[in-house]
Scaffold this motif. Sequence first.
Motif, PDB file in Angstrom:
ATOM      1  N   ILE A 234      60.236   8.195   7.678  1.00  0.00           N
ATOM      2  CA  ILE A 234      61.521   8.892   7.654  1.00  0.00           C
ATOM      3  C   ILE A 234      61.692   9.758   8.902  1.00  0.00           C
ATOM      4  N   ILE A 235      60.612  10.412   9.329  1.00  0.00           N
ATOM      5  CA  ILE A 235      60.759  11.376  10.428  1.00  0.00           C
ATOM      6  C   ILE A 235      60.514  10.749  11.795  1.00  0.00           C
ATOM      7  N   LEU A 236      60.365   9.456  11.842  1.00  0.00           N
ATOM      8  CA  LEU A 236      60.111   8.833  13.147  1.00  0.00           C
ATOM      9  C   LEU A 236      61.181   9.168  14.196  1.00  0.00           C
ATOM     10  N   PRO A 237      62.486   9.064  13.866  1.00  0.00           N
ATOM     11  CA  PRO A 237      63.486   9.416  14.889  1.00  0.00           C
ATOM     12  C   PRO A 237      63.409  10.874  15.376  1.00  0.00           C
ATOM     13  N   PRO A 238      63.372  11.878  14.481  1.00  0.00           N
ATOM     14  CA  PRO A 238      63.232  13.244  15.006  1.00  0.00           C
ATOM     15  C   PRO A 238      61.896  13.477  15.699  1.00  0.00           C
ATOM     16  N   LEU A 239      60.863  12.752  15.261  1.00  0.00           N
ATOM     17  CA  LEU A 239      59.568  12.893  15.921  1.00  0.00           C
ATOM     18  C   LEU A 239      59.640  12.372  17.361  1.00  0.00           C
ATOM     19  N   THR A 240      60.438  11.333  17.571  1.00  0.00           N
ATOM     20  CA  THR A 240      60.643  10.831  18.931  1.00  0.00           C
ATOM     21  C   THR A 240      61.274  11.907  19.800  1.00  0.00           C
ATOM     22  N   SER A 241      62.293  12.571  19.263  1.00  0.00           N
ATOM     23  CA  SER A 241      62.924  13.669  20.013  1.00  0.00           C
ATOM     24  C   SER A 241      61.904  14.748  20.336  1.00  0.00           C
ATOM     25  N   GLU A 242      61.031  15.001  19.368  1.00  0.00           N
ATOM     26  CA  GLU A 242      60.024  16.040  19.566  1.00  0.00           C
ATOM     27  C   GLU A 242      59.065  15.641  20.679  1.00  0.00           C
ATOM     28  N   PHE A 243      58.734  14.362  20.735  1.00  0.00           N
ATOM     29  CA  PHE A 243      57.856  13.895  21.810  1.00  0.00           C
ATOM     30  C   PHE A 243      58.546  14.056  23.160  1.00  0.00           C
ATOM     31  N   LEU A 244      59.848  13.739  23.203  1.00  0.00           N
ATOM     32  CA  LEU A 244      60.592  13.903  24.458  1.00  0.00           C
ATOM     33  C   LEU A 244      60.634  15.375  24.871  1.00  0.00           C
ATOM     34  N   ASN A 245      60.861  16.255  23.893  1.00  0.00           N
ATOM     35  CA  ASN A 245      60.840  17.690  24.190  1.00  0.00           C
ATOM     36  C   ASN A 245      59.494  18.100  24.750  1.00  0.00           C
ATOM     37  N   ASN A 246      58.449  17.581  24.116  1.00  0.00           N
ATOM     38  CA  ASN A 246      57.098  17.918  24.539  1.00  0.00           C
ATOM     39  C   ASN A 246      56.882  17.482  25.986  1.00  0.00           C
ATOM     40  N   LEU A 247      57.384  16.291  26.306  1.00  0.00           N
ATOM     41  CA  LEU A 247      57.220  15.776  27.655  1.00  0.00           C
ATOM     42  C   LEU A 247      57.966  16.662  28.666  1.00  0.00           C
ATOM     43  N   LYS A 248      59.175  17.051  28.306  1.00  0.00           N
ATOM     44  CA  LYS A 248      59.950  17.888  29.240  1.00  0.00           C
ATOM     45  C   LYS A 248      59.379  19.294  29.341  1.00  0.00           C
TER      46      LYS A 248
END
Lengths: 284, 240
Positions: B164-178
């Motif tokens: 379920i949280i895969l999409p928001p987790l992707t955003s979180e990974f992008l945030n982490n990268l930035k």
Amino acid sequence: MTSTPMPAPTPSNPVAPAGQAPTDDGLQTGNLTQPGTRTGETMIAIDNVSKWYGDFQVLTNCTTSVAKGEVVVVCGPSGSGKSTLIKTVNALEPFQKGQITVAGTKVLDKSTNLPKLRSRVGMVFQHFELFPHLTITDNLTIAQRKVLKRGSEDAKKRGLDLLARVGLSAHAHKFPGQLSGGQQQRVAIARALAMNPVVMLFDEPTSALDPEMVGEVLDVMVELAKEGMTMMVVTHEMGFARKVADRVIFMDRGEIVEDAHKDDFFGKPRSERAQTFLSKILQH
Amino acid sequence: MNYNWNWGIFFEPSPEGTGTYADMLLSGLLWTIATALCSWVIAFCLGSVIGVLRTLPNKAANAVGTAYVELFRNIPLLVQMFLWYFVLPEVLPQAWGNWLKQLPNAPFYTGVVCLGFFTASRVAEQVRAGIQSLPRGQRMAGTAMGFTVAQTYRYVLLPNAYRIILPPLTSEFLNNLKNTSVALTIGLLELTARARSMQEFSFQVFEAFTAATLLYVFINLIVITAASFIERSVAIPGQR
């Protein structure tokens, strides 16, 4: 759809004395007693159980029992505590006062291994609660493997046997989301049976189904009852109660108002509340 | 605007003497990727544990989880970087502090730990939300089958919650990268730091940051593609 021949039920193990938890071996063979072998041995004893949510009392001094091989239907208006009562039997709902004994094991006892106790009590839920990420086969085998530590071949064989019994062999590879509600509920019953339960609890098993699917689920339950499975069933299906129940328990406002033989209950309930309830739900 | 464009600047040798400006930016990119991946491992593992703690039927576990989340998400990341890098070595016993200060690549390790702990608080909230979004009956069904609490999480709740949280987790990974770019303040020579030093050496500010921008976008697009591949491959037939 449930006409598939049943594996012959093995005779129950008569040596397991009451008051002592039967061994797993005893459970594996003793779960399907033949009709007419009701021994009078108490399977579930609910003794003076009370439960509160904060200040609000949801169960008040509930006392009843279910004998081995007996089918007991629990009914009552919504909010009467019937679902809560049935969930106290395997301690899904904790309770503060009283005691429940299942096959000789006390539920409210610190030394009780609750996961082990629960693994011997089959439970069927209103909303099926199959595990959506697992195939039907995996749904049927995962608890056998992880809880009962059965080998995957044994577990699969047992699971598929039961799936055949509820008439769904063709769906073994599918996921729950690909089945209809009635099919899912039949799988859920098979999943519970796969654990070789000593007793089956049903919490409104047909309430969430489309009307045309109620029958197929009730058929499975009727057959199970006829085989001598000990069952406690919360339901509004009075036809089911008439057909297979031994006793009917009527609850209202957290109390057991009436606990009577089926014929007595439908013939002439003693309490006014039960009379009113029956007249309302039997009208249509 | 009076600006002397020079797109050829990337192929000119950088004053560091180890290669061209392009090499400099690419080495920054590698540090960015390394920091993002390592901190994500911490964030994902720790965040999952903290998120689970917040959903357990145990008040002490809830309190620990809540305390962690509120501590790490309510302090700005920049302040956390300074705390880990400048303050922590001073408040630790002297031997440990000295060991920390002499650590080779200290900005990298500090950046990884700091970012990992910070992002963990955000991952924890996603994990908690995912578990709580599941029907209550799923936990009950697992429990009723005889699963222990740990087994119920392992076999029932988490596999569904993560999907379920895969999409928001992707955003979180992008945030982490930035967010790795914040580590430039403690001296990590990641992509943004490299773009800044390129600008300072060459005065080609537009070229430097255009390149950095494109590289960030490029990496993030790869992440998004990978994430949607993962999403497809773990999708459950018959659901939604």
